[in-house]
Scaffold this motif. Structure first.
Motif, PDB file in Angstrom:
ATOM      1  N   LEU A  96      -0.931   1.052 -33.635  1.00 20.34           N
ATOM      2  CA  LEU A  96      -0.394   1.413 -32.325  1.00 20.34           C
ATOM      3  C   LEU A  96      -1.442   2.020 -31.398  1.00 20.34           C
ATOM      4  N   ALA A  97      -2.705   1.974 -31.807  1.00 16.33           N
ATOM      5  CA  ALA A  97      -3.759   2.522 -30.954  1.00 16.33           C
ATOM      6  C   ALA A  97      -3.860   1.708 -29.674  1.00 16.33           C
ATOM      7  N   GLN A  98      -4.108   2.395 -28.570  1.00 16.57           N
ATOM      8  CA  GLN A  98      -4.277   1.720 -27.289  1.00 16.57           C
ATOM      9  C   GLN A  98      -5.739   1.361 -27.100  1.00 16.57           C
ATOM     10  N   ALA A  99      -5.987   0.146 -26.630  1.00 17.50           N
ATOM     11  CA  ALA A  99      -7.346  -0.310 -26.365  1.00 17.50           C
ATOM     12  C   ALA A  99      -7.473  -0.698 -24.894  1.00 17.50           C
ATOM     13  N   CYS A 100      -8.708  -0.792 -24.436  1.00 18.63           N
ATOM     14  CA  CYS A 100      -8.976  -1.248 -23.079  1.00 18.63           C
ATOM     15  C   CYS A 100     -10.272  -2.036 -23.124  1.00 18.63           C
ATOM     16  N   GLY A 101     -10.723  -2.504 -21.993  1.00 21.48           N
ATOM     17  CA  GLY A 101     -12.019  -3.171 -22.002  1.00 21.48           C
ATOM     18  C   GLY A 101     -12.164  -4.255 -20.962  1.00 21.48           C
ATOM     19  N   THR A 102     -13.332  -4.875 -20.980  1.00 26.31           N
ATOM     20  CA  THR A 102     -13.668  -5.977 -20.090  1.00 26.31           C
ATOM     21  C   THR A 102     -14.746  -6.812 -20.750  1.00 26.31           C
ATOM     22  N   GLY A 103     -14.648  -8.123 -20.557  1.00 23.52           N
ATOM     23  CA  GLY A 103     -15.651  -9.007 -21.129  1.00 23.52           C
ATOM     24  C   GLY A 103     -16.871  -9.185 -20.248  1.00 23.52           C
ATOM     25  N   CYS A 128      -8.368   3.202 -19.203  1.00 23.16           N
ATOM     26  CA  CYS A 128      -9.503   3.803 -19.913  1.00 23.16           C
ATOM     27  C   CYS A 128      -9.345   5.303 -20.155  1.00 23.16           C
ATOM     28  N   GLU A 129      -8.479   5.966 -19.417  1.00 22.64           N
ATOM     29  CA  GLU A 129      -8.301   7.404 -19.649  1.00 22.64           C
ATOM     30  C   GLU A 129      -7.406   7.700 -20.845  1.00 22.64           C
ATOM     31  N   ASP A 130      -6.639   6.723 -21.275  1.00 24.34           N
ATOM     32  CA  ASP A 130      -5.680   6.957 -22.354  1.00 24.34           C
ATOM     33  C   ASP A 130      -5.984   6.175 -23.628  1.00 24.34           C
ATOM     34  N   ALA A 131      -6.832   5.157 -23.533  1.00 28.36           N
ATOM     35  CA  ALA A 131      -7.130   4.317 -24.686  1.00 28.36           C
ATOM     36  C   ALA A 131      -8.010   5.043 -25.690  1.00 28.36           C
TER      37      ALA A 131
END
Length: 344
Positions: A96-103, A128-131
């Motif tokens: 359930l971990a939150q992820a973020c990002g950009t390629g 990005c503040e919560d991931a």
């Protein structure tokens, strides 16, 4: 989506926008519902849901809070990229971990005797503040790669100040001499089939469709109330043939956008390859949503633009999210035209 989850997200949508990131209660609700596990691989305790299920879920969440739905979609994309690239399973230790990002590869790995160190910055990284994790495009020498980095190792620069989707917190991430072990670096797996890229586009379209459905719900409630058209003899909105026509057109456009979304999702699951056509259909569905919102704002009148009215927030969110690069209508039309005339 359960009634409880919907009520929590809807009740906190204004707070989410005001603070520039999803309200804590909203994040707790989507986490409890398992939404951040949508694209966690099954072997790591997740659902690895298909494109149809993910699209339906994001649209449902966006009816209550488009920004929260968008960040759930961003997490799904990041986890998909991690899984496709075969990155360290530690990313999935918590399904359930939150992820973020950009390629987008705007970072550089520098190799030395003590391993790789990362420097760079990445703009518009939603959530990005919560991931807990960021999946970032990087150049490893001359090789386009992705790196998985704990958010605790990165700095957030608050650069997101937009008219819509304000609650996504899509700020800039910065890395300065951050050590990254080799098992968290992999050569980027570019989509071998258009189906993969189409899935990413659907995570942008689905919140737009859901937000449009949310706006339609606001207007339907207005029709059910004692609200009447200003400067008319009608006692209720529904007495106006013009208002009924506008509602019918907005409803039809919204329904067409949803049907297009689901058809595209089904093609993604079937291994879609007709990139020019499918890209145009993504963009056209977004344009249908934007057209529907214009009609709904006509019906809402100037009251619809009050800051306290959810209608204007849905309108602004659709206006911004509906112009995401995955939904770029003029480039999609250009590419489709090129495909149609190739070899002529």
């Amino acid at each position: 989506m359960s009634t409880t989850e919907f009520k929590i997200l809807a009740a906190n949508a204004a707070v989410t926008e005001e603070q520039g990131r999803p309200a804590a209660a909203s994040l707790e609700a989507v986490r409890a519902a398992g939404d951040f596990a949508l694209r966690t691989p099954v072997e790591h305790g997740g659902a690895w849901a298909g494109a149809v299920a993910v699209s339906r879920r994001l649209a449902s969440l966006a009816q209550a809070c488009p920004s929260t739905a968008w960040n759930v979609g961003t997490s799904a994309v990041a986890k998909t990229l991690a899984a496709r690239s075969g990155l360290d399973a530690a990313l999935f230790a918590d399904p359930l971990a939150q992820a973020c990002g950009t390629g987008v590869p705007t970072g550089q790995l520098e190799r030395g005797p003590h391993g790789a160190r990362l420097n760079g910055s990445w703009v518009s990284v939603s959530g990005c503040e919560d991931a807990e994790w960021a999946l970032l495009g990087v150049m490893d020498g001359a090789v386009f790669s992705v790196a998985a980095v704990p958010l605790a190792d990165l700095r957030v620069e608050h650069t997101w100040d937009m008219a819509g989707m304000r609650g996504t917190g899509s700020h800039t991430l910065v890395a300065r001499d951050v050590p990254v072990p080799d098992h968290r670096i992999a050569a980027a797996k570019l989509p071998g089939e258009y189906a993969d890229l189409l899935f990413y586009g659907l995570t942008a379209l689905a919140p737009v469709v859901g937000a449009t459905q949310g706006a339609l719900g606001v207007v339907r409630e207005m029709f059910a109330s004692d609200r009447k058209p200003f400067m008319s003899a009608h006692a209720k909105m529904g007495e106006s043939a013009g208002a009924r026509h506008w509602l019918a057109r907005a409803t039809a456009l919204t329904g067409r956008a949803e049907r297009t979304m689901l058809a595209l999702a089904a093609e993604a699951e079937a291994g879609a390859t007709d990139a020019p056509r499918l890209g145009l259909e993504l963009a056209e569905a977004s344009r249908d949503c934007r057209a529907a919102l214009e009609l709904l704002l006509d019906l809402g009148g100037t009251r619809g633009f009050r800051r306290s009215n959810d209608l204007q927030r849905f309108w602004r969110d659709v206006a911004v999210a509906g112009r995401h690069p995955h939904l770029n209508a003029y480039l999609a039309t250009e590419r489709y035209g090129e495909a149609l005339t190739a070899g002529l």
